[in-house]
Write a protein that holds these residues in place. Sequence first.
Motif, short mmCIF file in Angstrom:
data_model
loop_
_atom_site.label_atom_id
_atom_site.label_comp_id
_atom_site.label_asym_id
_atom_site.label_seq_id
_atom_site.Cartn_x
_atom_site.Cartn_y
_atom_site.Cartn_z
N PHE A 176 0.84 -1.24 -0.16
CA PHE A 176 -0.04 0.06 0.10
C PHE A 176 0.89 1.12 0.05
N LEU A 177 1.89 1.22 0.87
CA LEU A 177 2.71 2.51 0.73
C LEU A 177 3.45 2.68 -0.38
N ALA A 178 3.91 1.56 -0.80
CA ALA A 178 4.81 1.62 -2.22
C ALA A 178 3.96 2.29 -3.36
N THR A 179 2.53 1.68 -3.33
CA THR A 179 1.60 2.14 -4.31
C THR A 179 1.19 3.62 -4.24
N LEU A 180 1.26 3.90 -2.98
CA LEU A 180 0.99 5.37 -2.73
C LEU A 180 1.92 6.24 -2.87
N LEU A 181 3.08 5.68 -2.68
CA LEU A 181 4.39 6.64 -3.21
C LEU A 181 4.43 6.80 -4.79
N GLY A 182 4.29 5.67 -5.36
CA GLY A 182 4.28 5.74 -6.85
C GLY A 182 3.25 6.44 -7.44
N ALA A 183 1.87 6.43 -6.68
CA ALA A 183 1.01 7.26 -7.12
C ALA A 183 1.04 8.61 -7.11
N PHE A 184 1.51 9.07 -5.90
CA PHE A 184 1.81 10.49 -5.66
C PHE A 184 2.94 10.79 -6.68
N LEU A 185 4.05 10.26 -6.79
CA LEU A 185 5.20 10.94 -7.89
C LEU A 185 4.81 10.52 -9.31
N GLY A 186 3.91 9.67 -9.40
CA GLY A 186 3.53 9.50 -10.89
C GLY A 186 2.56 10.52 -11.26
N ALA A 187 1.52 10.82 -10.28
CA ALA A 187 0.30 11.75 -10.51
C ALA A 187 1.04 13.06 -10.67
N SER A 188 2.00 13.46 -9.91
CA SER A 188 2.50 14.97 -9.80
C SER A 188 3.25 14.91 -11.32
N LEU A 189 3.94 13.87 -11.72
CA LEU A 189 4.86 14.16 -12.91
C LEU A 189 3.75 14.01 -14.01
N GLY A 190 2.80 13.30 -13.92
CA GLY A 190 1.62 13.24 -15.08
C GLY A 190 1.08 14.51 -15.23
N LEU A 191 0.44 14.98 -14.15
CA LEU A 191 -0.10 16.31 -14.09
C LEU A 191 0.80 17.39 -14.87
N ALA A 192 1.89 17.42 -14.54
CA ALA A 192 2.94 18.51 -14.83
C ALA A 192 3.19 18.25 -16.28
N GLY A 242 7.72 2.00 -5.13
CA GLY A 242 7.49 3.35 -5.50
C GLY A 242 7.92 4.05 -6.62
N PHE A 243 9.12 3.83 -6.78
CA PHE A 243 9.86 4.32 -7.95
C PHE A 243 9.53 3.86 -9.22
N ILE A 244 9.53 2.44 -9.31
CA ILE A 244 9.16 1.63 -10.32
C ILE A 244 7.77 1.94 -10.90
N PHE A 245 6.76 2.18 -10.13
CA PHE A 245 5.55 2.22 -10.35
C PHE A 245 5.27 3.87 -11.12
N THR A 246 6.05 4.66 -10.56
CA THR A 246 6.08 5.96 -10.88
C THR A 246 5.63 6.39 -12.56
N PRO A 247 6.52 5.76 -13.47
CA PRO A 247 6.31 5.98 -14.84
C PRO A 247 4.85 5.60 -15.45
N ASN A 248 4.51 4.31 -14.82
CA ASN A 248 3.14 3.90 -15.46
C ASN A 248 2.07 4.84 -15.01
N VAL A 249 2.15 5.14 -13.63
CA VAL A 249 0.93 6.28 -13.30
C VAL A 249 1.31 7.55 -13.61
N ALA A 250 2.38 7.93 -14.12
CA ALA A 250 2.54 9.26 -14.72
C ALA A 250 1.98 9.17 -16.15
N ARG A 251 2.25 8.12 -16.95
CA ARG A 251 1.73 7.98 -18.39
C ARG A 251 0.30 8.08 -18.33
N THR A 252 -0.18 7.17 -17.37
CA THR A 252 -1.73 7.25 -17.52
C THR A 252 -2.48 8.62 -16.99
N VAL A 253 -2.06 9.24 -16.01
CA VAL A 253 -2.50 10.52 -15.53
C VAL A 253 -2.21 11.69 -16.51
N ARG A 254 -1.17 11.34 -17.19
CA ARG A 254 -0.82 12.46 -18.30
C ARG A 254 -1.72 12.25 -19.51
#
Lengths: 538, 287
Positions: free
Chosen positions: B95-111, B159-171
């Motif tokens: 859960f914490l790893a996904t939360l971290l990935g979601a936070f980082l990914g969402a931030s990067l994807g939004l930007a 968390g780091f590994i999931f960041t790109p996937n989340v970022a792409r989806t959010v973007r």
Amino acid sequence: MSTIEQTTNEVSTNGLSRRHFIQAAAATGVAIPFAQMIGGSSVGAAGKVFRYAAQAQEGPAAPWMTKGGSLGILNAVGSWLADVAPSGELVPSVATKWKGANGGQTWTFTIRTDVKFHDGSALTADDVVYTIKSHLDPKNKSQSAARIADVADCVKVDAKTIRFDLKKANANFPYAVSSSNYGLLMLKNGVKGDESWVAKMNGTGKWIMVSHKVNEKTVFKRNDNYFDKAQIPAFETMEQIQYVSQSAAIPALKTGKLDSIHLLYGNEADTLPKAKFYKTLVPTCGGLHMHMRADIGQLTDKRVREAIALTLDRTAYIKGVLGGYALIANDSVMDSFPTADKSVPQRNKDLTRAKALLKEAGVPNGFKVTLQSWKRDDIDKFTQFVKSSCKEIGIDVTVDLDGSDGGGARWYAYSVYPSVKGSKVANKGEWLASEFGIAEWAGRPTPDEYLTREWKSTGDWNPHYLDAPELDAAVDAWTSALTPAKKKAASSAIQKASLKYTPIIIVYNETRVSVTSNKVKGVEFNQQGANWSTGKNA
Amino acid sequence: MSDETAKQAQQTVLSERLAVLKKNKAFIVGASILGFWVFSAIFGKLIARYDQDFMDYEYINSAPSLKYWFGTDSNGRDVYSRVIVGSRIIIVISFLATLLGAFLGASLGLAAGYLKGKFDMILMRILEAISAIPVIIIALLAVAAIGRSSSIITILIIGFIFTPNVARTVRAAVLGESELEYVAAAKLRTENTAHILFREVLPNVLPTLIVEFTVRLGYAIFAVATLSFLGAGLEAGSPDWGTQVADTWSLIFTNVWWPTLFPSLAIASVAVSINLISDALLEVFEL
């Protein structure tokens, strides 16, 4: 004639009977602890290829660099002045006889003249002298040197005779230059015993290396020119396949891809059908040695170390987890030898006393500590035993086992080798630099190597950094004792000092279990794990 | 539309979605299974029948029985208790790893989705490069580089590994949103970029992010278990499910299957439950 000369004269006789030897050895206190307990069934017909599972290597299989896992390879390609047989006997090999003189301070070995290296060249007395001196040369950083540190000189007397002059008497010296000190296999004069040796492995043993892939497989072909014709194997080829977990080799054994597994858990071996496989049991004085640093960290107080030892239910662990395939030990390396003082009380689980000791030491509620070692079947299980046991007196043990390199190379990094008395080495998560750690020791025919290298404060493999003059003096008394009475007295002193200071906890002495397909006969290992399989009827 | 009207409309949508979820059988099954494991994670010590480290030397590799429901392992430890207690480790870390990935990914994807241009192009190429490497390989490389493993390191790595996937989806979601009128209105109000991204755009891409979060959570369960299985995750001998499987799998060949089967089933059940929830959310959000 002194007792020692009498004995060694008897040993030197080529046709010495086993019973004769045991009697003689017992007379001088030379320890042959399990001589009567031999495994090795022989059924079915031997195949041409013998494939067996062995443990992973912790380092290169090079004479100067011996580490766990390299024994099987060196044992195949090498030979020594004397061999330790599966029975525990010291038997002639390159040397046909040996004799002690000057109260055990001078030893002469008569060597064979028909020994040939795998490249076809003959072994000479110069090669033997070079082998010994190469290990003693500090710049070669030999891991086997400490075992022969008492050698003042090694000289060639004539083409067939080598003489060792020792700094002090040692009744057990022939063991120090035998296969139990397995780095001392014969080297050709001038050839380095470092990593470069591995490419050719030009030894004098009964197997010739054909290919070697570290931590995977080593293939050997039979050496038909081996000097001891009776020992030439019936197998034409031998393959040693290495596994980090021997349990993982069971499917290969069951499907016929392996003929034998060496060092399997006894209760796992028991699950294999008896109609297809047979067990070989070799009781040993080896096992897991759990050290506790006496100079730094949480375990410097000997009451804390004793408290930890008192949490362990040894009998239950041996009976349950080890399936009975071990003998109870009493936190000393002397326990399994005939010279042990049996009147020294066995340490048993006593939580009341353990808690009282912690209270006296000022840590009534326990503390947190990390127990380190490397990932191996027996260590995995043992660390959980320690963790569970310590929990009962409030000591929270975190288990940290390194499995990152598929072996024990990181754990046995030797970055602080040799241990230096009083050096206050920081905890680095290595065997010789860890606060609380475990090393696995194979069996030895005598306790000398454990005592001088691991237990003594000046030992080069001293992981506990305890400086107890009482224990050191007892070890010195053991190595220099020439009579059974003196050996027994020294052993008693060592046992008592070991319990008093508890630098190392030894819960059990393992019984080495090998499982072999019924189709293969003549499979044997000695207590150190050296492979003596010949494929012939035993 | 006034603020109050908008709030009421949002509440209506939420209650409609909840009603749909309640009728969704996949969601009910998934939520029940996950609920059980979350309950075990919180109250595991109360449900467990024995201490997870307690060794019963009389019952080594003992088959499932009334005394030990899931049997015992080769150290005589109760497999049932270890599976129950082990749920906390894997669920919390995942859960914490996904939360971290979601936070980082969402931030990067939004930007990336909002700013577009060179920033978007460079960032996405970097994230694509990271995504091209298998998750476990990156994780093992990271553990090897750091030289040790722990719960926190596992969380950071996954968390780091999931960041790109989340970022792409959010973007992808933000690219569509950024052209809508409410964003243009916010710009006209001279709101700063952070406000537009997190207060205006983020709430509108939240359904996408929630679904992506659940999908990643399922992967995280597997990733944590796999790292533990490979010995690069948690403490040796931990009741964590992946470690249990790693410690016991070789026993299968000696007909001792229970210490491996039950933690494996636990891993599978959590992953399946999260996937069921994820599918149901996709349906509800009409994505």
